[in-house]
Every structure is written in C-alpha cells, then in structure tokens.
Design a protein around this motif. Structure first.
Motif, PDB file in Angstrom:
ATOM      1  N   LEU A 164       0.819  -1.196   0.000  1.00 43.30           N
ATOM      2  CA  LEU A 164       0.000   0.000   0.000  1.00 43.30           C
ATOM      3  C   LEU A 164       0.856   1.251   0.000  1.00 43.30           C
ATOM      4  CD1 LEU A 164      -1.786  -2.098   2.046  1.00 43.30           C
ATOM      5  CD2 LEU A 164      -3.313  -0.189   1.723  1.00 43.30           C
ATOM      6  N   ALA A 165       0.354   2.270  -0.674  1.00 43.68           N
ATOM      7  CA  ALA A 165       0.917   3.613  -0.584  1.00 43.68           C
ATOM      8  C   ALA A 165      -0.156   4.458   0.084  1.00 43.68           C
ATOM      9  CB  ALA A 165       1.252   4.158  -1.973  1.00 43.68           C
ATOM     10  N   VAL A 166       0.142   4.973   1.275  1.00 40.21           N
ATOM     11  CA  VAL A 166      -0.833   5.748   2.035  1.00 40.21           C
ATOM     12  C   VAL A 166      -0.309   7.159   2.290  1.00 40.21           C
ATOM     13  CG1 VAL A 166      -1.817   3.703   3.161  1.00 40.21           C
ATOM     14  CG2 VAL A 166       0.035   4.934   4.271  1.00 40.21           C
TER      15      VAL A 166
ATOM     16  N   VAL B 126      11.959   6.880  -9.583  1.00 39.50           N
ATOM     17  CA  VAL B 126      12.146   8.070 -10.393  1.00 39.50           C
ATOM     18  C   VAL B 126      11.116   8.056 -11.496  1.00 39.50           C
ATOM     19  CG1 VAL B 126      13.743   9.358 -11.843  1.00 39.50           C
ATOM     20  CG2 VAL B 126      14.618   8.049  -9.910  1.00 39.50           C
ATOM     21  N   SER B 127      10.393   9.160 -11.653  1.00 42.58           N
ATOM     22  CA  SER B 127       9.397   9.218 -12.721  1.00 42.58           C
ATOM     23  C   SER B 127       9.888  10.028 -13.888  1.00 42.58           C
ATOM     24  CB  SER B 127       8.092   9.816 -12.192  1.00 42.58           C
ATOM     25  OG  SER B 127       8.312  11.123 -11.714  1.00 42.58           O
TER      26      SER B 127
ATOM     27  N   GLY C 194       6.886  -2.777  -5.476  1.00 41.34           N
ATOM     28  CA  GLY C 194       6.765  -1.327  -5.309  1.00 41.34           C
ATOM     29  C   GLY C 194       6.532  -0.609  -6.623  1.00 41.34           C
ATOM     30  N   PHE C 195       7.150  -1.110  -7.677  1.00 43.19           N
ATOM     31  CA  PHE C 195       6.957  -0.489  -8.987  1.00 43.19           C
ATOM     32  C   PHE C 195       5.550  -0.706  -9.521  1.00 43.19           C
ATOM     33  CE2 PHE C 195      11.586  -0.385  -8.915  1.00 43.19           C
ATOM     34  CZ  PHE C 195      11.798   0.905  -9.358  1.00 43.19           C
ATOM     35  N   GLU C 196       4.834  -1.706  -9.011  1.00 38.03           N
ATOM     36  CA  GLU C 196       3.445  -1.936  -9.412  1.00 38.03           C
ATOM     37  C   GLU C 196       2.526  -0.855  -8.861  1.00 38.03           C
ATOM     38  OE1 GLU C 196       2.426  -4.188 -11.551  1.00 38.03           O
ATOM     39  OE2 GLU C 196       4.400  -5.113 -11.751  1.00 38.03           O
ATOM     40  N   LEU C 197       2.959  -0.178  -7.798  1.00 37.79           N
ATOM     41  CA  LEU C 197       2.158   0.892  -7.206  1.00 37.79           C
ATOM     42  C   LEU C 197       2.273   2.203  -7.985  1.00 37.79           C
ATOM     43  CD1 LEU C 197       3.056   0.303  -3.454  1.00 37.79           C
ATOM     44  CD2 LEU C 197       0.920  -0.298  -4.567  1.00 37.79           C
ATOM     45  N   LEU C 198       3.405   2.398  -8.645  1.00 35.52           N
ATOM     46  CA  LEU C 198       3.691   3.688  -9.277  1.00 35.52           C
ATOM     47  C   LEU C 198       2.653   4.136 -10.310  1.00 35.52           C
ATOM     48  CD1 LEU C 198       7.569   3.579  -9.557  1.00 35.52           C
ATOM     49  CD2 LEU C 198       6.150   4.684  -7.823  1.00 35.52           C
TER      50      LEU C 198
END
Length: 182
Positions: free
Chosen positions: A130-132, A181-182, A154-158
């Motif tokens: 989760l990203a909260v 990094v985006s 983690g990259f699946e959340l981006l």
C-alpha cells in the motif's frame, strides 16, 4: 451467522452513484449490488451465502463485482472517496508525500490465485503493498505473491500514483531497494 446488514444510506449512494451507474436500464438495483459487495467484503463470506431476501442472487452480484474490478470502477470509487475525506479534513485534494509498505497474509484454503512463501516472515500466501498518505488513506494498492520482492512490487504501485500531481516524496523502508524516479 452473518445477520448484520448495514447498507449504504441514500446520501452515501449519491456520492458513488455516478461512478457505478452508467444510466442503462436494469432489472437489478445497483445500490443493492454494491451493498452486497460491501457485505461480502465486511464478512469474508462466500458468494453463495448472500441472503436473497436482502440482496440480488449471488451470480448477479459476482458478475458486477468482477466487471467493476476489470473496468477500474472500484479504484475510481476509492480515489474519489479518499479525495473527499482529505477535503473534509481540511487538506488539499492530493498528497505531497506517501509512505509505501507491505504486509504478508497467510494463504486461506479457498484461494487458488498467485501465492508464494515470504522467506523473511515464513508466511505462505500473498503480500499486500500500500501507498498511504499522512492520514493513512490508501492511494495505491497492489496484491501479489508473498515471495515477490518488495522492490519489484513497489513499482506496481507507481502507475496508480501518476494522477497525484502534487506528489514529491515516496517514503519506504529498505525492502524497497533503489529509487523511484518518474
């Protein structure tokens, strides 16, 4: 066994109605379908245990649940509710920072999807990432096999965070190696 039936109020339904209802004529009430989906989520019950006196038949509920999941409707509802809650608490609509972390969950006997063993925690099952924001509200969710590394997951959340134009910082623990990094 599961007698509690807390359905959406009319005002709660009005908040999500435009996302869920595309305006087509139907024989089933979509509010009752959403109520059934929420009941299933709250109780952890099986589809076939849906009470037909309170909800539509389970096959109809399952059809809409998976259709909305595939079409991103649940994700849209979550994002809209999170934004409304941030506004209600006097915050800007979007966060400037989020924190990412994961939790391993033991496999249950009724699930046959993607599973694995988390070597660090010795748990056979799945791992939710989760990203909260600072209020603890979820901005991105990804569930995968427990043996999938946090760095990859983690990259699946981006992609889910791309709509957060104010986002300037993603905090994570050392398990999420590398840089985002985006």
């Amino acid at each position: 066994m599961y007698e509690r039936h807390e359905n959406l109020t009319d005002s709660q339904w009005q908040v999500i109605k435009n996302i869920v209802d595309d305006g087509r004529k139907r024989k089933v009430c979509l509010k009752r379908v959403v109520d059934a989906c929420l009941w299933l989520t709250r109780t952890g019950s099986q589809w076939r245990n849906l009470s037909q006196t309170h909800y539509p038949v389970w096959q109809t509920v399952a059809y809409y649940f998976y259709k909305w999941q595939h079409n991103g409707v649940w994700q849209q509802v979550r994002k809209m509710l999170v934004k409304k809650e941030r506004q209600r608490q006097g915050r800007q609509e979007q966060p400037s920072r989020v924190a990412i972390d994961s939790q391993s969950v033991k496999q249950c006997g009724c699930f046959s999807g993607q599973v694995g063993v988390d070597g660090n925690k010795k748990i056979d099952g799945r791992k939710r990432h989760l990203a909260v924001d600072s209020l603890g509200l979820p901005w991105a969710i990804y569930v995968g096999a427990a043996n999938e590394t946090d760095a990859i997951a983690g990259f699946e959340l981006l992609p889910q965070l791309k709509s957060c134009t104010r986002l300037s910082l993603i905090c994570s623990d050392a398990a999420y190696k590398g840089e985002f990094v985006s």
